[in-house]
Design an enzyme around this catalytic site. Structure first.
Site, mmCIF file in Angstrom:
data_model
loop_
_atom_site.group_PDB
_atom_site.id
_atom_site.type_symbol
_atom_site.label_atom_id
_atom_site.label_comp_id
_atom_site.label_asym_id
_atom_site.label_seq_id
_atom_site.Cartn_x
_atom_site.Cartn_y
_atom_site.Cartn_z
ATOM 1 N N HIS A 1 42.403 40.718 47.487
ATOM 2 C CA HIS A 1 41.411 39.645 47.334
ATOM 3 C C HIS A 1 42.109 38.447 46.680
ATOM 4 O O HIS A 1 43.053 38.628 45.896
ATOM 5 C CB HIS A 1 40.287 40.177 46.431
ATOM 6 N N ASP B 1 43.249 46.020 40.618
ATOM 7 C CA ASP B 1 42.006 45.290 40.865
ATOM 8 C C ASP B 1 40.952 46.354 41.196
ATOM 9 O O ASP B 1 40.908 46.882 42.310
ATOM 10 C CB ASP B 1 42.210 44.312 42.027
ATOM 11 N N GLN C 1 36.210 46.992 43.456
ATOM 12 C CA GLN C 1 35.504 47.904 44.372
ATOM 13 C C GLN C 1 35.751 49.365 44.006
ATOM 14 O O GLN C 1 34.924 50.220 44.304
ATOM 15 C CB GLN C 1 35.953 47.657 45.830
ATOM 16 N N LYS D 1 29.031 44.387 40.763
ATOM 17 C CA LYS D 1 29.205 45.235 41.947
ATOM 18 C C LYS D 1 28.870 46.687 41.637
ATOM 19 O O LYS D 1 29.122 47.579 42.441
ATOM 20 C CB LYS D 1 30.634 45.121 42.470
ATOM 21 N N CYS E 1 37.303 36.202 51.025
ATOM 22 C CA CYS E 1 38.300 35.878 49.993
ATOM 23 C C CYS E 1 39.564 36.706 50.183
ATOM 24 O O CYS E 1 40.170 37.182 49.216
ATOM 25 C CB CYS E 1 37.738 36.074 48.586
HETATM 26 N N1 7TS Z 1 38.624 41.920 43.914
HETATM 27 C C1 7TS Z 1 37.946 42.524 44.907
HETATM 28 C C2 7TS Z 1 38.554 43.688 45.610
HETATM 29 C C3 7TS Z 1 36.675 42.048 45.247
HETATM 30 O O1 7TS Z 1 35.994 42.651 46.214
HETATM 31 C C4 7TS Z 1 36.136 40.932 44.558
HETATM 32 C C5 7TS Z 1 34.825 40.322 44.942
HETATM 33 C C6 7TS Z 1 36.884 40.371 43.503
HETATM 34 C C7 7TS Z 1 38.129 40.885 43.227
HETATM 35 C C8 7TS Z 1 36.372 39.233 42.684
HETATM 36 O O2 7TS Z 1 35.257 39.623 41.963
HETATM 37 P P1 7TS Z 1 34.423 38.547 41.124
HETATM 38 O O3 7TS Z 1 33.207 39.315 40.714
HETATM 39 O O4 7TS Z 1 35.248 38.124 39.986
HETATM 40 O O5 7TS Z 1 34.116 37.428 42.076
HETATM 41 N N2 7TS Z 1 34.502 40.494 46.293
HETATM 42 C C9 7TS Z 1 33.535 39.852 46.974
HETATM 43 C C10 7TS Z 1 33.263 40.114 48.307
HETATM 44 O O6 7TS Z 1 33.826 40.965 48.973
HETATM 45 N N3 7TS Z 1 32.272 39.318 48.726
HETATM 46 O O7 7TS Z 1 31.907 38.544 47.697
HETATM 47 C C11 7TS Z 1 32.695 38.849 46.610
#
Ligand code: 7TS
Length: 416
Positions: free
Chosen positions: A129, A206, A209, A232, A372
């Site tokens: 990501h 990371d 997920q 999430k 992303c």
């Molecule tokens: N890493 C992964 C694997 C992610 O899926 C996401 C967010 C992030 C980092 C960043 O997370 P944040 O909460 O700091 O924004 N993924 C997604 C997505 O798949 N669709 O919207 C956000």
């Protein structure tokens, strides 16, 4: 078609806990299939946050009065819950952040900036990501370090064939997604941890997920840092965590300065509070942390083994049902045990945004775009994908609704 295999999770009861899942979208029951972007929130999380504001709102760590102590207890209590959820050895291994992105940036600026120099290397994979790519690009600009990547193979797994060549004294940091938000692929954390150990590099996972979707024992994972966020995993936006090994936190400088994070402040020099407070400058997201604590309580009440089992069940059901739709291509591992519940696909040459718009008219919420993960889109040679993603509140009926809508989309786009 196979039988829905979901008896193990009492979905009829569980869905009642989610007010938004009782609502309609475009005159139809909401079918929410975008949990990889953010999950819906159970009433237990909403109530904990509401109760905090109604009963205990004050700033934390400063008031001598009872209300401020109550607020501090709820905030620190939430830290304890998150720490136990990931099997941390101590609450001080959990730093509250704004989310996964800010957790990774904290390591980049707090550790990377101070330990990297010209010619040093950071190893990532092409499925990361942007949150696990861009902070490292910025650190490379500051330090003269360079990025190297492990590719993705034809089965959508991280290709480790070239790993040995990349592991040498230049390697200082490995960043790996525990679970891809596009492919569902589970990252090879154990292999990369072993590789890093051989050259004294650190590993940051990371876990955006990974942590929500599988039972985790973060100390046992062997990594140095794991970043994850509450939203999430049934919790609110605006809060997340950075788990870290105590010795790594000690090596890390605060990336942000201000109130709350100091021991003493002079006109020209300051000293820092102990970890984790050293890394929590300013008033933290208190109600959000309380909601995070309620979310991990809720997940623990289901049991993370059950969460994972449900995910494997619903993902395998979805993969089988999607395979019935002609011209539909899925990007990701076929084995449900090797992946999470984010399922990316394209339908012939229909643009994923058009597909998502058609599905929206049926009340079905999926994400379309680059997720992303632009480097990965280039590897897949697509501008975008459509993505359905599942969580504990997802049902086989929702998968069926998706598949019916995809058949309807085929008709509308002249494919049938
Ligand atoms: N890493 C992964 C694997 C992610 O899926 C996401 C967010 C992030 C980092 C960043 O997370 P944040 O909460 O700091 O924004 N993924 C997604 C997505 O798949 N669709 O919207 C956000």
């Amino acid at each position: 078609m196979i039988d829905p295999p979901l008896e193990r999770v009492d979905l009829s009861r569980l869905r009642d806990d989610f007010p938004i899942l009782q609502t309609e979208m475009n005159g139809r029951p909401l079918v929410y299939l975008d949990s990889a972007a953010t999950t819906q929130k159970p009433v237990q999380v909403l109530d904990a946050m509401d109760a905090y504001y109604r009963e205990a709102n004050a700033n934390v760590h400063r008031g001598a009065y009872a209300l401020a102590q109550e607020a501090t207890e709820r905030y620190e209590g939430a830290r304890g819950k998150v720490a136990r959820f990931v099997n941390a050895d101590s609450s001080s291994e959990i730093v509250f952040t704004r989310g996964t992105t800010s957790s990774i940036n904290m390591v980049a600026y707090g550790w990377g900036l101070h330990h990297l120099g010209e010619g040093d290397r950071i190893l990532l994979t092409t499925m990361e990501h942007h949150a696990n790519v861009v902070p490292w690009q910025l650190i490379c600009r500051h330090t003269g370090a360079e990025l190297v990547y492990l590719p993705i193979d034809a089965d959508y797994m991280v290709d480790l064939a070239g790993l040995d060549e990349l592991v040498d004294s230049r390697l200082k940091i490995i960043g790996i997604s525990g679970m891809s938000n596009v492919l569902g692929t589970i990252g090879p954390v154990a292999v990369l941890v072993e590789a890093a150990r051989s050259v004294d590099a650190i590993v940051i996972v990371d876990g955006a997920q990974m942590v929500p979707h599988s039972p985790v024992d973060l100390p046992a994972l062997g990594a140095d840092f794991v970043a994850f966020g509450a939203h999430k995993m049934l919790g609110p936006t605006g809060v997340g965590a950075l788990w870290g090994r105590p010795e790594r936190f000690e090596e890390m400088e605060p990336a942000e300065g201000g109130g709350e994070m100091i021991r003493d402040v002079g006109l020209h020099e300051s000293s820092w509070a102990d970890v984790p407070h050293k890394f929590e400058a300013g008033t933290p997201p208190i109600a959000e942390a309380v909601g995070f604590g309620a979310a991990v309580d809720y997940l623990s009440a289901i049991g993370m083994d059950e969460v994972r089992r449900h995910e494997i069940d619903i993902t395998s059901y979805a993969l089988q049902r999607l395979a019935e739709v002609p011209d539909l291509k899925v990007y990701g591992p076929v084995d449900p045990a090797a992946r999470g519940g984010a399922v990316s696909f394209t339908l012939a040459d229909v643009h994923p945004h058009d597909l998502a718009t058609i599905l929206d008219q049926e009340g079905i919420a999926i994400r379309a775009g680059h997720h992303c993960a632009k480097p990965l889109m280039r590897v897949l040679d697509v501008p975008a994908t459509a993505r359905a993603s599942f969580y504990v509140h997802s049902t086989t009926d929702e998968v069926d609704a998706l598949v019916s809508a995809l058949w309807e989309a085929r008709r509308l786009f002249g494919l049938a």
